[in-house]
Design a protein around this motif. Structure first.
Motif, PDB file in Angstrom:
ATOM      1  N   UNK A   1      11.087  22.620  61.622  1.00  0.00           N
ATOM      2  CA  UNK A   1      11.426  21.918  62.764  1.00  0.00           C
ATOM      3  C   UNK A   1      13.021  21.954  62.940  1.00  0.00           C
ATOM      4  N   UNK A   2      14.075  22.320  62.021  1.00  0.00           N
ATOM      5  CA  UNK A   2      15.222  22.272  61.859  1.00  0.00           C
ATOM      6  C   UNK A   2      15.641  20.778  61.664  1.00  0.00           C
ATOM      7  N   UNK A   3      14.866  19.909  61.086  1.00  0.00           N
ATOM      8  CA  UNK A   3      15.525  18.656  60.856  1.00  0.00           C
ATOM      9  C   UNK A   3      15.674  18.389  59.388  1.00  0.00           C
ATOM     10  N   UNK A   4      16.488  17.579  58.946  1.00  0.00           N
ATOM     11  CA  UNK A   4      16.737  17.320  57.793  1.00  0.00           C
ATOM     12  C   UNK A   4      16.178  16.212  57.352  1.00  0.00           C
ATOM     13  N   UNK A   5      15.273  15.938  56.093  1.00  0.00           N
ATOM     14  CA  UNK A   5      14.585  14.500  55.786  1.00  0.00           C
ATOM     15  C   UNK A   5      15.514  14.192  54.459  1.00  0.00           C
ATOM     16  N   UNK A   6      15.597  12.985  54.387  1.00  0.00           N
ATOM     17  CA  UNK A   6      16.527  12.412  53.140  1.00  0.00           C
ATOM     18  C   UNK A   6      15.111  12.406  52.178  1.00  0.00           C
ATOM     19  N   UNK A   7      15.872  12.855  50.981  1.00  0.00           N
ATOM     20  CA  UNK A   7      14.942  12.684  49.788  1.00  0.00           C
ATOM     21  C   UNK A   7      15.755  11.482  49.226  1.00  0.00           C
ATOM     22  N   UNK A   8      16.125  12.024  48.124  1.00  0.00           N
ATOM     23  CA  UNK A   8      16.957  10.973  47.378  1.00  0.00           C
ATOM     24  C   UNK A   8      18.314  10.525  47.762  1.00  0.00           C
ATOM     25  N   UNK A   9      18.698  11.294  49.017  1.00  0.00           N
ATOM     26  CA  UNK A   9      19.933  11.147  49.702  1.00  0.00           C
ATOM     27  C   UNK A   9      21.399  11.797  48.696  1.00  0.00           C
ATOM     28  N   UNK A  10      22.451  11.269  49.441  1.00  0.00           N
ATOM     29  CA  UNK A  10      23.583  11.663  48.624  1.00  0.00           C
ATOM     30  C   UNK A  10      24.127  10.977  47.491  1.00  0.00           C
ATOM     31  N   UNK A  11      23.609   9.721  47.300  1.00  0.00           N
ATOM     32  CA  UNK A  11      23.896   8.985  46.250  1.00  0.00           C
ATOM     33  C   UNK A  11      22.958   8.714  44.875  1.00  0.00           C
ATOM     34  N   UNK A  12      21.765   9.310  44.974  1.00  0.00           N
ATOM     35  CA  UNK A  12      21.142   9.217  43.907  1.00  0.00           C
ATOM     36  C   UNK A  12      20.922  10.405  43.245  1.00  0.00           C
ATOM     37  N   UNK A  13      20.656  10.354  41.668  1.00  0.00           N
ATOM     38  CA  UNK A  13      20.466  11.620  41.023  1.00  0.00           C
ATOM     39  C   UNK A  13      19.155  12.203  41.287  1.00  0.00           C
ATOM     40  N   UNK A  14      19.110  13.577  41.633  1.00  0.00           N
ATOM     41  CA  UNK A  14      17.903  14.256  41.621  1.00  0.00           C
ATOM     42  C   UNK A  14      17.325  14.573  40.379  1.00  0.00           C
ATOM     43  N   UNK A  15      16.066  15.290  40.844  1.00  0.00           N
ATOM     44  CA  UNK A  15      15.444  15.835  39.656  1.00  0.00           C
ATOM     45  C   UNK A  15      14.803  17.177  39.780  1.00  0.00           C
ATOM     46  N   UNK A  16      15.717  17.963  40.505  1.00  0.00           N
ATOM     47  CA  UNK A  16      15.445  19.375  40.994  1.00  0.00           C
ATOM     48  C   UNK A  16      15.830  20.429  40.298  1.00  0.00           C
ATOM     49  N   UNK A  17      16.694  20.362  39.245  1.00  0.00           N
ATOM     50  CA  UNK A  17      17.226  21.504  38.540  1.00  0.00           C
ATOM     51  C   UNK A  17      17.619  21.019  37.327  1.00  0.00           C
ATOM     52  N   UNK A  18      16.630  21.135  36.368  1.00  0.00           N
ATOM     53  CA  UNK A  18      16.939  20.722  34.931  1.00  0.00           C
ATOM     54  C   UNK A  18      18.190  21.316  34.377  1.00  0.00           C
ATOM     55  N   UNK A  19      19.148  20.159  34.030  1.00  0.00           N
ATOM     56  CA  UNK A  19      20.420  20.742  33.418  1.00  0.00           C
ATOM     57  C   UNK A  19      21.547  20.774  34.474  1.00  0.00           C
TER      58      UNK A  19
END
Length: 187
Positions: free
Chosen positions: A90-108
């Protein structure tokens, strides 16, 4: 109150070139307790796809984001959804962990990056142009707010971890975006 929030979001977009972001509370996020923070000035923006169903409306995208969060918490054992942001068809951006929290999307690479996932599978098709534009705008927003370095490097998930993500068609597209670098890790 709603008009005020819309006005504030519009002013932010004008001031920072930021796309509107559907907040965690707006999409109905589960309460989480991730404690690890990201430092500003991340050198990498890493593009993913969720490799599941696509979405094309606010309701269907919210359903997908909730499902992804449940999978990441219940099946992967993570403290929250892995991505910093998700982009819907739909062209919308959905906040996951946001700008300030460490993600778990790409190990290393999590501590060095902001992870942006397109909702859907993009092995043989591209996300809608509105979604691609939203992702580019989000990256520029991160740069303008100092969450992403000005001389950042753009990568596909496959460039930092052995995976097919973000799908061949999307990967070939992001290779044409500015700041993409297939080899080498940092800018």
């Amino acid at each position: 109150m709603t008009r005020l929030l819309i006005l504030l979001a519009a002013l932010c977009a004008i001031a920072y070139g930021c796309p509107p972001i559907v907040s965690r509370s707006a999409w109905g996020s589960r309460w989480t307790n991730c404690k690890d923070s990201l430092k500003p000035q991340r050198p990498l923006a890493i593009i993913h796809h969720t490799d599941g169903a696509s979405c094309s409306s606010r309701a269907s995208c919210i359903s997908q984001v909730k499902g992804i969060q449940n999978y990441h918490i219940n099946k992967n054992g993570w403290c929250d959804i892995g991505y910093n942001f998700l982009i819907g068809g739909d062209g919308s951006v959905y906040e996951g962990r946001g700008w300030t929290k460490l993600g778990a999307h790409a190990k290393g690479s999590n501590s060095l990056s902001i992870g942006i996932a397109f909702i859907g599978s993009f092995q043989n098709k591209l996300p809608p142009q509105a979604a691609i534009n939203a992702a580019k705008s989000l990256i520029q927003c991160g740069v303008s707010k100092n969450y992403i370095r000005k001389n950042y490097t753009l990568k596909g998930h496959r460039n930092v971890f052995p995976t097919a993500c973000p799908g061949n068609t999307l990967y070939n597209n992001i290779r044409t975006w500015g700041r993409f670098k297939e080899k080498g890790f940092l800018p």
